[in-house]
Enzyme design. Structure first.
Site, PDB file in Angstrom:
ATOM      1  N   HIS A 146     -10.096 -34.483  84.435  1.00  0.00           N
ATOM      2  CA  HIS A 146     -11.384 -34.833  85.071  1.00  0.00           C
ATOM      3  C   HIS A 146     -11.251 -36.061  85.974  1.00  0.00           C
ATOM      4  O   HIS A 146     -11.937 -37.076  85.790  1.00  0.00           O
ATOM      5  CB  HIS A 146     -12.479 -35.043  84.020  1.00  0.00           C
ATOM      6  CG  HIS A 146     -13.853 -34.780  84.561  1.00  0.00           C
ATOM      7  ND1 HIS A 146     -14.911 -34.340  83.793  1.00  0.00           N
ATOM      8  CD2 HIS A 146     -14.360 -34.898  85.820  1.00  0.00           C
ATOM      9  CE1 HIS A 146     -15.996 -34.208  84.540  1.00  0.00           C
ATOM     10  NE2 HIS A 146     -15.684 -34.542  85.790  1.00  0.00           N
ATOM     11  N   THR A 192     -13.369 -27.394  89.405  1.00  0.00           N
ATOM     12  CA  THR A 192     -13.551 -28.857  89.443  1.00  0.00           C
ATOM     13  C   THR A 192     -15.026 -29.208  89.223  1.00  0.00           C
ATOM     14  O   THR A 192     -15.477 -30.290  89.586  1.00  0.00           O
ATOM     15  CB  THR A 192     -13.097 -29.460  90.798  1.00  0.00           C
ATOM     16  OG1 THR A 192     -13.747 -28.749  91.861  1.00  0.00           O
ATOM     17  CG2 THR A 192     -11.604 -29.377  90.978  1.00  0.00           C
ATOM     18  N   LEU A 242     -22.506 -22.999  97.123  1.00  0.00           N
ATOM     19  CA  LEU A 242     -22.247 -23.621  98.423  1.00  0.00           C
ATOM     20  C   LEU A 242     -23.063 -24.907  98.589  1.00  0.00           C
ATOM     21  O   LEU A 242     -23.950 -24.985  99.426  1.00  0.00           O
ATOM     22  CB  LEU A 242     -22.555 -22.638  99.564  1.00  0.00           C
ATOM     23  CG  LEU A 242     -21.982 -23.060 100.914  1.00  0.00           C
ATOM     24  CD1 LEU A 242     -20.485 -22.854 100.949  1.00  0.00           C
ATOM     25  CD2 LEU A 242     -22.660 -22.311 102.052  1.00  0.00           C
ATOM     26  N   GLY A 243     -22.748 -25.915  97.771  1.00  0.00           N
ATOM     27  CA  GLY A 243     -23.327 -27.250  97.961  1.00  0.00           C
ATOM     28  C   GLY A 243     -22.406 -28.046  98.865  1.00  0.00           C
ATOM     29  O   GLY A 243     -21.601 -27.482  99.611  1.00  0.00           O
ATOM     30  N   ARG A 244     -22.514 -29.355  98.767  1.00  0.00           N
ATOM     31  CA  ARG A 244     -21.690 -30.218  99.619  1.00  0.00           C
ATOM     32  C   ARG A 244     -20.208 -29.989  99.341  1.00  0.00           C
ATOM     33  O   ARG A 244     -19.402 -29.880 100.260  1.00  0.00           O
ATOM     34  CB  ARG A 244     -22.000 -31.687  99.320  1.00  0.00           C
ATOM     35  CG  ARG A 244     -23.409 -32.108  99.606  1.00  0.00           C
ATOM     36  CD  ARG A 244     -23.567 -33.564  99.173  1.00  0.00           C
ATOM     37  NE  ARG A 244     -24.937 -33.997  99.242  1.00  0.00           N
ATOM     38  CZ  ARG A 244     -25.854 -33.761  98.296  1.00  0.00           C
ATOM     39  NH1 ARG A 244     -25.531 -33.085  97.214  1.00  0.00           N
ATOM     40  NH2 ARG A 244     -27.078 -34.203  98.434  1.00  0.00           N
ATOM     41  N   ILE A 245     -19.855 -29.968  98.065  1.00  0.00           N
ATOM     42  CA  ILE A 245     -18.434 -29.888  97.718  1.00  0.00           C
ATOM     43  C   ILE A 245     -17.874 -28.508  98.076  1.00  0.00           C
ATOM     44  O   ILE A 245     -16.808 -28.409  98.689  1.00  0.00           O
ATOM     45  CB  ILE A 245     -18.212 -30.217  96.226  1.00  0.00           C
ATOM     46  CG1 ILE A 245     -18.667 -31.654  95.929  1.00  0.00           C
ATOM     47  CG2 ILE A 245     -16.738 -30.035  95.846  1.00  0.00           C
ATOM     48  CD1 ILE A 245     -18.728 -32.019  94.448  1.00  0.00           C
ATOM     49  N   GLU A 259     -14.434 -30.918  76.538  1.00  0.00           N
ATOM     50  CA  GLU A 259     -13.854 -32.168  76.988  1.00  0.00           C
ATOM     51  C   GLU A 259     -14.182 -33.333  76.050  1.00  0.00           C
ATOM     52  O   GLU A 259     -15.336 -33.452  75.645  1.00  0.00           O
ATOM     53  CB  GLU A 259     -14.487 -32.456  78.364  1.00  0.00           C
ATOM     54  CG  GLU A 259     -13.560 -33.058  79.343  1.00  0.00           C
ATOM     55  CD  GLU A 259     -14.134 -33.000  80.746  1.00  0.00           C
ATOM     56  OE1 GLU A 259     -14.299 -31.900  81.285  1.00  0.00           O
ATOM     57  OE2 GLU A 259     -14.415 -34.062  81.282  1.00  0.00           O
ATOM     58  N   ALA A 288     -11.143 -35.595  89.557  1.00  0.00           N
ATOM     59  CA  ALA A 288     -11.318 -35.134  90.943  1.00  0.00           C
ATOM     60  C   ALA A 288     -11.962 -36.181  91.845  1.00  0.00           C
ATOM     61  O   ALA A 288     -11.575 -36.321  93.000  1.00  0.00           O
ATOM     62  CB  ALA A 288     -12.113 -33.829  90.983  1.00  0.00           C
ATOM     63  N   ARG A 338     -17.792 -28.164  86.116  1.00  0.00           N
ATOM     64  CA  ARG A 338     -17.977 -28.568  84.726  1.00  0.00           C
ATOM     65  C   ARG A 338     -17.310 -27.521  83.835  1.00  0.00           C
ATOM     66  O   ARG A 338     -17.403 -26.307  84.098  1.00  0.00           O
ATOM     67  CB  ARG A 338     -19.463 -28.662  84.373  1.00  0.00           C
ATOM     68  CG  ARG A 338     -20.165 -29.926  84.841  1.00  0.00           C
ATOM     69  CD  ARG A 338     -19.653 -31.179  84.139  1.00  0.00           C
ATOM     70  NE  ARG A 338     -20.335 -32.388  84.599  1.00  0.00           N
ATOM     71  CZ  ARG A 338     -19.930 -33.147  85.614  1.00  0.00           C
ATOM     72  NH1 ARG A 338     -18.834 -32.844  86.291  1.00  0.00           N
ATOM     73  NH2 ARG A 338     -20.608 -34.247  85.941  1.00  0.00           N
TER      74      ARG A 338
END
Ligand code: GLV
Ligand code: GLV
Length: 323
Positions: A289, A240, A157-160, A271, A291, A242
């Protein structure tokens, strides 16, 4: 004259900010559509006071060493910084910065685009229609899954993660569950969300699971074969963050065998390579990649990375210090 080495071309506004300060800006133009090579990095970092790095470019201790004694800062053009040897930078008194905040909305929007695309089978339906297979409206043609009121599990639960929850709750009345090292009572109140103490307890409860943790030793293969089997067979996985956070071979197998219903991915374990089995599956939605890839966001990332360099080269503390 202070020298800034930019490992790959970025939007011009960031370059201009650095040039306006009188810095010599060396952009590795050869690496427009590919990662920088080790040789390019080694030669570019020599005598540089600052490096503006792209997430495809691994800056290890060997490269940092070549940048000494001038190199003071590595400004990553990304919120994630797993491409940088943070310990190696610390040992050499090189500051590291990232670009948080400015890409939160873009990444959250893309996360939701992926979630809807896989639930509504958009790429599959598009391919079907273009191939000339649409002969008549059908009661059971390409049936998708409802999103409204379903359980969304946010891992990290970070910003994104918080912004994805906001879209889910306000736009789709989804029930939000989340797992994070610590609960966030304010978030719970705002989005009627439920804290779940571990990912293992979260997974069986969710219809959609979206990953928003950084890549670290502790999150590598966080989603593995065992955990995929803890998800509902009707559930979808969205990533979205890593690639290496998900065991991609295990995911391809789970999608093929119906262990879970579908997955939508913007990032890949190896990747830019993408698992061959995964590419063949209709229940996997794949983007390369992108987003954070809106013009506005990429320009803001350039501005922020340049600002971090300017702060350090002018003797101030940068806003987005990682270490
Ligand atoms: C993109 O993946 C980023 O970390 O900014
Ligand atoms: C990124 O900024 C995050 O905290 O998720």
């Amino acid at each position: 004259m202070k020298k800034v080495f930019v490992t790959r071309p970025i939007p011009e506004n960031g370059i201009k900010m650095l040039k306006d300060k009188g810095f010599e800006v060396v952009v590795n133009d050869a690496a427009k559509d590919r990662a920088a090579t080790k040789e390019e990095l080694l030669s570019g970092v020599k005598g540089a006071d600052a490096v503006l790095s792209i997430l495809t470019d691994k800056i290890d201790a060997e490269i940092m060493e070549v940048g000494l004694p001038t190199l003071k800062i590595i400004a990553n053009y990304a919120v994630g910084y797993d491409n940088l040897d943070i310990k190696g930078a610390k040992e050499r008194n090189i500051l590291v910065t990232n670009t948080p905040g400015v890409l939160t909305e873009a990444v959250a929007e893309h996360t939701f685009a992926l979630l809807l695309a896989v639930a509504k089978r958009i790429p599959e339906a598009d391919k079907f229609a273009r191939a000339g297979n649409y002969h008549a409206w059908g009661p059971e043609l390409l049936l998708g899954t409802d999103v409204a009121e379903k359980n969304l599990g946010i891992v990290g639960l970070g910003r994104i993660g918080s912004e994805v929850a906001r879209h889910a709750y306000n736009g789709f009345n989804m029930k939000i569950l989340y797992t994070d090292p610590k609960p966030n009572p304010e978030f719970e109140k705002t989005f009627n969300a439920t804290y779940v103490d571990t990912i293992d307890n979260l997974l069986p409860q969710c219809d959609f699971v979206s990953i928003h943790v950084p890549l670290m030793d502790s999150t590598r293969h966080l989603i593995n074969d065992e955990r995929l089997h803890k998800m509902k067979p009707t559930a979808y996985l969205i990533n979205t963050s890593r690639g290496p956070i998900v065991d991609e071979a295990a995911l391809a197998k789970a999608l093929k065998e119906g262990t879970i219903k579908g997955a939508a991915l913007d990032v890949f374990e190896f990747e830019p390579a993408i698992n061959e089995d995964l590419k063949k599956l209709d229940n996997a939605v794949i983007t390369p990649h992108i987003a954070s890839g809106t013009m506005k966001t990429r320009a803001k990332m350039a501005e922020l990375a340049a600002a971090n360099i300017i702060e350090v080269l002018e003797g101030r503390t940068p806003a987005n210090l990682v270490q």
